[in-house]
Enzyme design. Structure first.
Site, PDB file in Angstrom:
ATOM      1  N   ASP A 466       0.439  -1.455   0.181  1.00 32.32           N
ATOM      2  CA  ASP A 466       0.072   0.091   0.093  1.00 32.32           C
ATOM      3  C   ASP A 466       1.057   1.719   0.064  1.00 32.32           C
ATOM      4  O   ASP A 466       1.630   1.407   0.347  1.00 32.32           O
ATOM      5  CB  ASP A 466      -0.922   0.300   1.249  1.00 32.32           C
ATOM      6  CG  ASP A 466      -1.381   1.657   1.627  1.00 32.32           C
ATOM      7  OD1 ASP A 466      -2.175   1.558   0.359  1.00 32.32           O
ATOM      8  OD2 ASP A 466      -1.862   1.692   2.468  1.00 32.32           O
ATOM      9  N   ASP A 664      -0.857  -0.947   6.660  1.00 31.26           N
ATOM     10  CA  ASP A 664      -1.323   0.102   8.231  1.00 31.26           C
ATOM     11  C   ASP A 664      -2.421  -0.154   7.900  1.00 31.26           C
ATOM     12  O   ASP A 664      -2.863   0.714   9.275  1.00 31.26           O
ATOM     13  CB  ASP A 664       0.131   0.592   7.607  1.00 31.26           C
ATOM     14  CG  ASP A 664      -0.601   2.509   7.320  1.00 31.26           C
ATOM     15  OD1 ASP A 664      -0.960   2.062   6.449  1.00 31.26           O
ATOM     16  OD2 ASP A 664      -0.381   2.810   8.162  1.00 31.26           O
ATOM     17  N   ASP A 668      -6.670  -1.901   4.601  1.00 28.23           N
ATOM     18  CA  ASP A 668      -5.917  -2.598   4.176  1.00 28.23           C
ATOM     19  C   ASP A 668      -6.399  -4.440   4.367  1.00 28.23           C
ATOM     20  O   ASP A 668      -5.334  -5.601   4.251  1.00 28.23           O
ATOM     21  CB  ASP A 668      -4.405  -2.215   4.274  1.00 28.23           C
ATOM     22  CG  ASP A 668      -3.694  -1.403   3.735  1.00 28.23           C
ATOM     23  OD1 ASP A 668      -4.220  -0.794   2.897  1.00 28.23           O
ATOM     24  OD2 ASP A 668      -3.144  -0.708   4.009  1.00 28.23           O
TER      25      ASP A 668
END
Length: 776
Positions: A466, A664, A668
């Site tokens: 990400d 994080d 996610d």
């Protein structure tokens, strides 16, 4: 301890334990105790504040008077089997399935009662076995009367020396042998009990009732052979193996014990009137103000509200350089304060602190099983019955076709087969490596949720990351400022004053930049926000507008130089805003989520490790691709909604890729769960950490490379252990059965079989301990 029987599976259930006040000896319910105190990793509970104070003043005095076994039982320490982690009980004992000594679960102080007992038994057994072996071997070297004893009295001397060794030294083995029969769970102690018991009982009967034996048992002098030395030396060697193994096993939890010892016992609390008092750590509550003096440990997780200092976080993150802390920065419990004074507000206390969660995660992970263990379990389940069958066949073959005295040879070789084939090394091969690896990872800021994550990480070929918060800092910052006809600080002061009334993330970055420069922000009048475009208002009599190009065109003409500058900044993936003052467009500012300093190095390390990196981002394609170009990431998937991230990973898995996902945020979590291995940044949300198989405490992507290296080293180590154990047993049994005798005339004495068996377990444990030194 109680057992729930289901087929041949036995589980020890955890009982409800009360504690004993070490000062007065009263029984105390931990839930309603007047207080508690942690000493050497153990939590002691007290019936009154008086007892608590007395214990704090002189812990050693009261611990010295508390009997060791009672202390272990009454303090509710839990023990588990290193080979069967599902077995859990209060207090020490033996595993009902494999007979191994249970070890303290992480979080409990190591109890060396078993080690001390085995060491004592080994010392006595070795002292008696050495002269016994010399007496027995003397005739083979032409000494007919060793120590002046004729053959008849020599055998009685052997009996006198061997009996304490077998009946006292080997008592724990016979107890575990009986348990294995009672639980119908054959294990290594089944083979040791059979081998030693047969050799000793045969020798006793041969000494006292020799007339019972036929000629096939008698040697050239008509005597029935005795094997007291074999039984005693085997016991001494197995005890040596147990001692070495217990010592090595004690080292496997050293990383956890070290972590536990990091937490301070007290904290300096500041009350509402500003008075300071040192209080036990367990009395600290969330919201309390605490002073952290220079050179002391931060007591709990919190946020700095006053002062500045450099804090050594190496014990949590594995990174050696101290980290500067100022008001607003988070601090972690058990980290070491430098030379500055800090006042912090407690946020997480007790079991919620990062240190407590690390210990808990590692403790739970060490008790999970890697998929590779299924093979070892399957082999071990059939192994002991197969060895007993092999011993019976060996006895039949030597009894039918061997040289005289046939039955004596049959007994000796059957015992050798039973002793050499103990499957302890096979059972330990996987769990011991996993346990050591978990501790090694924890010391480097890498937390594995279970053993499966370690095994799977080795095969990762694709890493999906990400962008925000993983590759980048996750906090937009003001990066560029271009002006025409106005001072930079004047322009920033006006823009920030206007943006202070906005809730947009870009606005917060601008206000923060002005505050860092200590620019005074004036009050705003006639503030108005146009959603998705910009804001305008009046500050100190000046009309100010900040927003997109479309919005700003209504407030003045954009100079060509500023328009070109804005286009160049957008090409770098930065968000740009124009500012107009009293109808004149005079400034362009750019805000960007900066790439973490460590990210470029992490990308190079991942490429060197053969891992493809794919970037996922909800940002615009232009912004995402600009970040990708900076980091050399070719595969960039932009404008992805949170619910689409898991689908992207599914598509990669359909292409037979083995995918790890690093993220994080809450958004996610589905993707982390979908990936073959989810990797959470420790700086992120709790829900992401819960969904992941691996957590990087520091949130540094270089930790992924370290985790992959540790995974590969661990799986290599396990393969070495399994190979050694399989090969050892595969070769050992035929040799012990006498396969070399027809060609080379070589037989394996039960004594040497015992030595080989003991050393095989020790070598497996020693090999696993090498993981503590593996370079990450």
């Amino acid at each position: 301890m109680s057992h729930a029987h289901h087929g041949h599976d036995h589980h020890a259930q955890v009982g409800t334990a009360t504690a004993t006040d070490p000062v007065c000896g009263m029984k105390v319910d931990p839930a309603s105790a007047a207080g508690s105190h942690v000493h050497d990793g153990i939590n002691y509970y007290f019936c009154s504040k008086h007892c608590l104070g007395a214990f704090r003043a002189d812990c050693a005095k009261y611990l010295h008077s508390l009997p060791a076994p009672a202390a272990a039982a009454t303090l509710g320490m839990q023990y588990t089997c290193p080979m069967h982690p599902e077995i859990v009980q209060d207090g020490p004992g033996s595993c009902p399935r494999c007979g191994m000594a249970l070890v303290p679960m992480a979080g409990a102080q190591e109890d060396d009662t078993e080690l001390r007992d085995m060491t004592r038994r080994f010392a006595v057994s070795a002292a008696l076995s050495a002269p016994l072996a010399l007496l027995a071997m003397a005739p083979h070297f032409g000494i007919a009367h060793p120590l002046g004893l004729d053959p008849q009295w020599r055998v009685y001397a052997e009996f006198a020396l061997a009996t304490p060794v077998v009946l006292w030294g080997a008592l724990p083995f016979f107890h575990k042998f009986a348990l294995s029969l009672r639980n119908r769970s054959p294990n290594m102690y089944t083979l040791i009990g059979l081998g030693v018991g047969l050799a000793y009982l045969f020798s006793v009967v041969a000494l006292f009732v020799p007339a019972l034996f036929p000629d096939a048992f008698r040697g050239h002098g008509g005597q029935v052979g005795v094997y007291f030395e074999g039984a005693a030396v085997i016991v001494a060697l197995v005890l040596l193996g147990e001692v070495m193994q217990l010592r090595a096993m004690g080292q496997t939890n050293r990383a956890i014990q070290t972590l536990l010892a990091l937490a301070p016992n007290t904290a300096v609390r500041i009350d509402a009137h500003g008075r300071e008092a040192e209080v036990p750590l367990e009395q600290v509550q969330s919201g309390d103000r605490l002073r952290v003096r220079p050179g002391t440990k931060v007591p709990v997780d919190g946020v700095c509200i006053e002062g500045s200092s450099n804090v050594d976080e190496s014990m949590i993150t594995g990174e050696p350089l101290p980290v500067a802390k100022k008001p607003g920065d988070k601090v972690t419990g058990a980290t070491l304060n430098g030379n500055g004074n800090l006042i912090i507000r407690a946020i997480r206390v007790g079991a919620d602190t990062l240190l407590a969660r690390i210990v808990s995660m590692v403790a739970q992970a060490q008790r999970t099983r890697a998929p590779v263990q299924r093979l070892a379990d399957l082999v071990a389940a059939w192994f002991v019955p197969a060895v007993v069958a092999a011993a019976v066949l060996t006895a039949i073959a030597w009894g039918s076709f061997g040289p005289e005295p046939r039955l004596a040879y049959a007994l000796v070789n059957a015992v050798a087969v039973l002793i050499i084939a103990c499957p302890c090394a096979l059972g330990l091969a996987t769990p011991i490596s996993i346990t050591v690896a978990m501790g090694r990872g924890a010391a480097s800021g890498i937390l594995f949720r279970n053993a499966e994550a370690i095994e799977k990480l080795r095969d990762i070929d694709t890493l999906v990351v990400d962008k925000t918060g993983t590759l980048t800092l996750g906090q937009p910052q003001l990066t560029d400022f271009a002006m025409e006809g106005i001072e930079e600080n004047d322009a920033l002061g006006l823009i920030a004053a206007l943006e202070r009334a906005s809730e947009h993330p870009l606005a917060r970055a601008i206000v923060k930049a002005a505050e860092q420069r200590k620019i005074q922000l004036g009050p705003v009048e006639h503030f108005e926000s146009v959603t998705g475009q910009g804001v305008h208002g009046t500050i100190g009599g000046r009309k100010v507008a900040v927003g997109s190009r479309r919005f700003i065109d209504a407030h003045g003409v954009v100079p060509r130089t500023l328009a070109d500058r804005a286009e160049a900044l957008r090409a770098q993936g930065k968000s740009t805003l124009y500012a107009a003052f009293d109808g004149r467009v005079a400034a362009v500012i750019a805000v960007a989520d900066l790439i973490k300093e460590t990210t470029p190095e992490a990308m190079r390390m991942l490429a060197a490790a053969g891992v493809r990196v794919v970037m996922l981002s909800g940002d615009s394609r232009k912004t995402a691709q600009a970040v990708g170009r900076q980091l050399g990431i070719v595969e960039v998937v932009a404008e992805v909604l949170p619910e689409q991230k898991a689908e992207v990973i599914k598509n990669m898995q359909r292409e037979k890729r083995v995918v790890a996902m690093a993220g994080d945020g809450i958004n996610d979590a589905p993707a982390l769960a979908q990936a073959d291995v989810g990797i959470a940044m420790g700086t992120g949300t709790d829900i992401a950490i819960e969904a992941a198989g691996v957590t990087l405490v520091k949130g540094d992507l270089r930790g992924i490379v370290k985790a992959i290296r540790l995974s590969r080293a661990t799986m290599r180590n396990i393969k070495q252990n399994l190979f050694f154990a399989f090969v050892y047993n595969t070769l050992g049994v035929p040799v012990a059965a006498g396969a070399l005798y027809p060609v080379f005339g070589v037989l394996l004495s039960p004594m040497f079989a015992g030595a080989a068996m003991a050393m095989s377990s020790v070598s497996v444990v020693t090999n696993a301990l090498r993981l503590r030194k593996v370079s990450l």
